[in-house]
Design a protein around this motif. Structure first.
Motif, PDB file in Angstrom:
ATOM      1  N   THR A  65      -5.120   0.460  -1.147  1.00 10.19           N
ATOM      2  CA  THR A  65      -4.755   1.832  -1.474  1.00 10.19           C
ATOM      3  C   THR A  65      -4.267   1.910  -2.913  1.00 10.19           C
ATOM      4  N   SER A 109       0.817  -1.225   0.000  1.00 10.22           N
ATOM      5  CA  SER A 109       0.000   0.000   0.000  1.00 10.22           C
ATOM      6  C   SER A 109       0.847   1.271   0.000  1.00 10.22           C
ATOM      7  N   VAL A 139      -5.011  -5.049  -2.649  1.00 13.16           N
ATOM      8  CA  VAL A 139      -4.388  -3.915  -1.961  1.00 13.16           C
ATOM      9  C   VAL A 139      -5.430  -2.813  -1.842  1.00 13.16           C
ATOM     10  N   THR A 160       0.707   2.513  -7.623  1.00  6.98           N
ATOM     11  CA  THR A 160      -0.101   1.426  -8.170  1.00  6.98           C
ATOM     12  C   THR A 160       0.622   0.656  -9.269  1.00  6.98           C
TER      13      THR A 160
END
Length: 123
Positions: free
Chosen positions: A47, A21, A45, A25
């Motif tokens: 976040t 996190s 995940v 990304t």
């Protein structure tokens, strides 16, 4: 010399989710190449962090600015679609350039908020 043990893969999923996190990304998704266990780990995940400037620097092969921008939005959209609407999002961050088209932002916002997600932090 004995091969090094893969201790990080021995960690429980919850701890791996926490570690992941803190990454952008794109890097989280790249971990899916590590092993079979990691292939779908990124989908859980909580976040998501998208940064248009960082994306452009990682993909300098795209010469046309508008083409880069469309690729970035396509990446964000594809990531959200791959996760599915049942995956909660604890934090969502979208950093864009000043002149980012309102249409693109609305598209991303629609993809995030139109589905049944519980978002705790939205930047």
């Amino acid at each position: 010399m004995a091969p090094m043990a893969d201790r990080i893969s021995e960690l429980p999923n919850e701890l791996l989710f926490l570690i992941l996190s803190f990454l952008p990304t794109e890097d989280i998704i790249a971990t899916s190449l590590v092993s079979k266990r990691w292939r779908s780990l990124w989908l859980s995940v909580l976040t998501l962090d998208f940064d248009e400037d960082r994306y452009f620097k990682r993909h300098p092969d795209k010469q046309d600015y508008e083409q880069q921008r469309r690729c970035f939005i396509d990446f964000v959209r594809a990531t959200l679609q791959a996760r599915g609407s049942n995956q909660p999002i604890k934090g969502f961050r979208l950093l864009t350039c000043e002149d980012f088209h309102e249409h693109y932002v609305k598209t991303v916002l629609h993809n995030v908020t139109s589905q049944e997600r519980s978002i705790q932090k939205f930047e």
